[in-house]
Design a protein around this motif. Structure first.
Motif, PDB file in Angstrom:
ATOM      1  N   TYR A  87      10.514  35.942   6.600  1.00 12.05           N
ATOM      2  CA  TYR A  87      10.422  35.900   7.800  1.00 12.05           C
ATOM      3  C   TYR A  87      11.757  36.855   8.098  1.00 12.05           C
ATOM      4  N   ALA A  88      12.656  37.090   7.470  1.00 11.61           N
ATOM      5  CA  ALA A  88      13.571  38.114   7.850  1.00 11.61           C
ATOM      6  C   ALA A  88      12.936  39.390   7.879  1.00 11.61           C
ATOM      7  N   SER A  89      12.135  39.901   6.696  1.00  8.19           N
ATOM      8  CA  SER A  89      11.450  41.033   6.743  1.00  8.19           C
ATOM      9  C   SER A  89      10.534  41.219   8.160  1.00  8.19           C
ATOM     10  N   LEU A  90       9.864  40.222   8.485  1.00  8.19           N
ATOM     11  CA  LEU A  90       9.054  40.325   9.535  1.00  8.19           C
ATOM     12  C   LEU A  90      10.069  40.271  10.724  1.00  8.19           C
ATOM     13  N   LEU A  91      10.922  39.733  11.130  1.00  7.14           N
ATOM     14  CA  LEU A  91      11.956  39.975  12.008  1.00  7.14           C
ATOM     15  C   LEU A  91      12.489  41.496  12.149  1.00  7.14           C
ATOM     16  N   LYS A  92      12.541  41.995  10.878  1.00  9.36           N
ATOM     17  CA  LYS A  92      13.183  43.400  11.219  1.00  9.36           C
ATOM     18  C   LYS A  92      12.123  44.274  11.442  1.00  9.36           C
ATOM     19  N   ARG A  93      10.943  44.124  11.090  1.00 11.76           N
ATOM     20  CA  ARG A  93       9.898  44.934  11.532  1.00 11.76           C
ATOM     21  C   ARG A  93       9.337  44.663  13.117  1.00 11.76           C
ATOM     22  N   GLY A 129      10.544  41.978  15.089  1.00 15.37           N
ATOM     23  CA  GLY A 129      10.993  40.882  15.771  1.00 15.37           C
ATOM     24  C   GLY A 129      11.739  41.238  17.304  1.00 15.37           C
ATOM     25  N   LEU A 130      12.080  42.480  17.551  1.00 16.32           N
ATOM     26  CA  LEU A 130      12.224  42.863  19.007  1.00 16.32           C
ATOM     27  C   LEU A 130      11.320  43.104  19.907  1.00 16.32           C
ATOM     28  N   GLN A 131       9.896  43.521  19.039  1.00 14.74           N
ATOM     29  CA  GLN A 131       9.049  43.652  19.942  1.00 14.74           C
ATOM     30  C   GLN A 131       8.095  42.304  20.465  1.00 14.74           C
ATOM     31  N   GLN A 132       8.311  41.385  19.575  1.00 13.76           N
ATOM     32  CA  GLN A 132       7.551  40.052  19.893  1.00 13.76           C
ATOM     33  C   GLN A 132       8.541  38.942  19.919  1.00 13.76           C
ATOM     34  N   PRO A 133       8.939  38.363  21.198  1.00 20.39           N
ATOM     35  CA  PRO A 133      10.051  37.349  21.231  1.00 20.39           C
ATOM     36  C   PRO A 133       9.332  36.159  20.595  1.00 20.39           C
ATOM     37  N   GLU A 134       8.248  35.768  20.578  1.00 20.38           N
ATOM     38  CA  GLU A 134       7.680  34.501  20.243  1.00 20.38           C
ATOM     39  C   GLU A 134       7.734  34.804  18.604  1.00 20.38           C
ATOM     40  N   LEU A 135       7.693  35.603  18.056  1.00 16.16           N
ATOM     41  CA  LEU A 135       7.828  35.540  16.540  1.00 16.16           C
ATOM     42  C   LEU A 135       9.231  35.575  16.364  1.00 16.16           C
ATOM     43  N   PHE A 136      10.021  36.002  16.998  1.00 15.75           N
ATOM     44  CA  PHE A 136      11.408  35.838  16.988  1.00 15.75           C
ATOM     45  C   PHE A 136      12.003  34.542  16.935  1.00 15.75           C
ATOM     46  N   ILE A 153      13.608  30.048   9.410  1.00 20.17           N
ATOM     47  CA  ILE A 153      14.832  30.579   8.765  1.00 20.17           C
ATOM     48  C   ILE A 153      15.691  29.156   8.583  1.00 20.17           C
ATOM     49  N   HIS A 154      15.959  28.714   9.727  1.00 19.90           N
ATOM     50  CA  HIS A 154      17.218  27.434   9.793  1.00 19.90           C
ATOM     51  C   HIS A 154      16.492  26.421   8.973  1.00 19.90           C
ATOM     52  N   SER A 155      14.950  26.124   9.116  1.00 19.58           N
ATOM     53  CA  SER A 155      14.668  24.940   8.551  1.00 19.58           C
ATOM     54  C   SER A 155      14.665  24.986   6.924  1.00 19.58           C
ATOM     55  N   GLU A 156      14.445  26.303   6.537  1.00 16.88           N
ATOM     56  CA  GLU A 156      14.705  26.480   5.082  1.00 16.88           C
ATOM     57  C   GLU A 156      16.087  26.374   4.641  1.00 16.88           C
ATOM     58  N   ALA A 157      16.901  26.884   5.414  1.00 19.43           N
ATOM     59  CA  ALA A 157      18.298  27.089   5.058  1.00 19.43           C
ATOM     60  C   ALA A 157      18.789  25.434   4.870  1.00 19.43           C
ATOM     61  N   ILE A 158      18.214  24.597   5.700  1.00 17.56           N
ATOM     62  CA  ILE A 158      18.746  23.332   5.549  1.00 17.56           C
ATOM     63  C   ILE A 158      18.213  22.704   4.387  1.00 17.56           C
ATOM     64  N   ARG A 159      17.016  22.852   4.099  1.00 15.80           N
ATOM     65  CA  ARG A 159      16.339  22.585   3.012  1.00 15.80           C
ATOM     66  C   ARG A 159      17.164  22.904   1.594  1.00 15.80           C
ATOM     67  N   MET A 160      17.456  24.062   1.708  1.00 14.09           N
ATOM     68  CA  MET A 160      18.245  24.564   0.519  1.00 14.09           C
ATOM     69  C   MET A 160      19.725  23.808   0.498  1.00 14.09           C
ATOM     70  N   LYS A 161      20.366  23.526   1.478  1.00  5.94           N
ATOM     71  CA  LYS A 161      21.566  23.078   1.468  1.00  5.94           C
ATOM     72  C   LYS A 161      21.506  21.588   0.809  1.00  5.94           C
ATOM     73  N   GLU A 162      20.365  20.841   1.335  1.00  2.32           N
ATOM     74  CA  GLU A 162      20.191  19.489   0.695  1.00  2.32           C
ATOM     75  C   GLU A 162      19.811  19.654  -0.686  1.00  2.32           C
ATOM     76  N   LEU A 163      18.858  20.583  -1.126  1.00  2.58           N
ATOM     77  CA  LEU A 163      18.688  20.735  -2.321  1.00  2.58           C
ATOM     78  C   LEU A 163      19.906  20.991  -3.425  1.00  2.58           C
TER      79      LEU A 163
END
Length: 454
Positions: free
Chosen positions: A256-262, A264-271, A278-288
């Motif tokens: 998703y970070a790579s997708l945003l980099k390519r 993200g600025l042109q497609q707000p819905e993708l952002f 990314i937020h969801s996976e970060a929370i999962r990583m913290k819990e894990l």
């Protein structure tokens, strides 16, 4: 100096010193006894001679003749010493002629002692007498101790020989003792060297018949090695589990970070979609990560604080918090309140894990029952979810294990909750079991021993 050599040296030196002290005490005691005995015998002979002098009736008899009459008994010299200190009549053994030059001293009282003249020991006794002329004088008897000296010399030689001969077995026994003491230490050194060389944990063999300090040291060493092995295995398992489980969320975040980099600025819905992912996976990583760190701890590092707890009160408090957090219907039935001695916070954590599982895999109300069974207090958490197949039931406490029908990405589970609950239950001396029917729900049961003092 090596410990073995030090033990040999100290043992031999201490034993020889002890032998010297004992033999020296024997020699001094015996020599004192025999010299005192000789002094007593000389005193008795001198008293007998003085009595003979005092009882002679004929004043014409020369006192020198009287002294010569007693000389066969004396191996030395009999002599009369006048009050002015000069020598009077006397008689001397031909073998003791050197005594003629010995100094003369007058004593007012009876005197007896061991003296040395020209390097030879003698018993000396002086007894006051009254001569035939009515004068006060001393009868002094000096007797040689050649025979006694020879006996003491022989005793000294025997004791020295005994000391030397006794030192020989000490040399061998001290070697055996040092080998016995240092053998476990040498085994430890060798085992540690092999561990360092091979990287594999090993334990030393212990004699079953021994329970002394050396055995305890070896047992402690083996326990330490076992603990190090468990720690190493936990560390390896942690690294393996973390790398395995973190791989997926990291891959998602990177994508998703790579997708945003390519774009993200042109497609707000993708952002918006990417940020949410990314937020969801970060929370999962913290819990894990938190769960992995808890599971990596040793049992003796749980810092358990045992106190008396009412299971009904604990259940009500926990359910109240859970309802507020998840807005979920939970029914509690207290068949009999029970008091147990347990770590309250860890019991709550186990209870939360069980209720969270029931919340994830069932939409029906959760039922919590507190009751007593024999000498056990029970907390049961029941759900009407999908259940667990019988063949999978024994595996659900394994780390990262997921039953295909229940442990899905949709539920957000890692397969660590029940494993963590099992570890904590063991730490607080509780039993955690599951009963389940596929398609008919699951019952999780926490069993705690009742404290009979309450």
């Amino acid at each position: 100096m090596k410990l073995r050599s030090r033990i040999n040296l100290y043992t031999i030196v201490m034993f020889i010193i002890l032998l010297i002290l004992v033999n020296g005490a024997i020699y001094l005691t015996f020599s004192r006894m025999i010299l005192n005995s000789e002094l007593e015998r000389t005193t008795a002979e001198a008293a007998k001679t003085a009595e003979g002098i005092n009882q002679k009736d004929d004043a014409t008899i020369d006192i020198a003749d009287v002294l010569r009459a007693y000389m066969p008994v004396v191996n030395g010299m009999l002599q009369i010493i006048k009050a002015d200190g000069s020598a009077g009549a006397g008689s001397i053994d031909p073998n003791q002629r050197q005594l003629k030059g010995s100094p003369t001293v007058f004593y007012e009282y009876e005197k007896r002692k061991i003296i040395e003249y020209e390097g030879k020991p003698y018993t000396f006794v002086s007894i006051p007498i009254i001569t035939s002329k009515g004068e006060i004088a001393n009868l002094q008897m000096t007797e040689g101790l050649e025979a006694t000296t020879q006996i003491l010399r022989t005793l000294k030689i025997v004791l020295i020989a005994v000391t030397l001969l006794a030192s020989i077995p000490v040399l061998f026994s001290s070697r055996l003792l040092s080998n016995f003491i240092t053998k476990p230490i040498s085994s430890m050194i060798q085992t540690m060297f092999e561990i360092r060389k091979s990287g594999k944990y090993k334990q030393i063999a212990l004699p079953k018949q021994s329970k002394d300090e050396l055995y305890q040291m070896g047992e402690t060493f083996n326990e330490m090695i076992a603990q190090l092995k468990r720690n190493y295995e936990k560390q390896e398992q942690f690294v393996s589990n973390a790398s395995h489980e973190l791989k997926t969320p990291l891959t998602v975040i990177e994508s998703y970070a790579s997708l945003l980099k390519r774009r993200g600025l042109q497609q707000p819905e993708l952002f918006q979609e990417s940020v949410e992912a990314i937020h969801s996976e970060a929370i999962r990583m913290k819990e894990l990560t938190q769960q992995l760190l808890l599971l990596a701890r040793q049992e003796d590092q749980w810092n358990v604080e045992m106190k008396f707890v009412h299971l009904a009160t604990l259940g009500e408090e926990s359910i109240r918090s859970f309802k507020a957090a998840f807005n979920r219907r939970i029914e509690m039935k207290v068949e009999q309140d029970v008091v147990v001695k347990v770590d309250e916070q860890k019991l709550k954590q186990i209870f939360y894990i069980l209720m969270e599982n029931a919340h994830k895999y069932s939409e029906a109300p959760i039922i919590v029952i507190v009751r007593r069974e024999a000498d056990k207090g029970l907390i049961e958490v029941k759900d009407e979810g999908v259940g667990i197949p019988n063949e999978e039931l024994s595996k659900v406490f394994d780390r990262f294990y997921r039953v295909d029908k229940a442990r899905t990405r949709k539920t957000g589970g890692f397969g660590l909750g029940l494993s963590l609950a099992k570890e904590m239950a063991k730490a607080i001396q509780a039993d955690l079991t599951l009963e389940s029917v596929e398609g008919g729900g699951t019952t999780a049961r926490i069993s705690l021993k009742i404290d009979k003092t309450h």
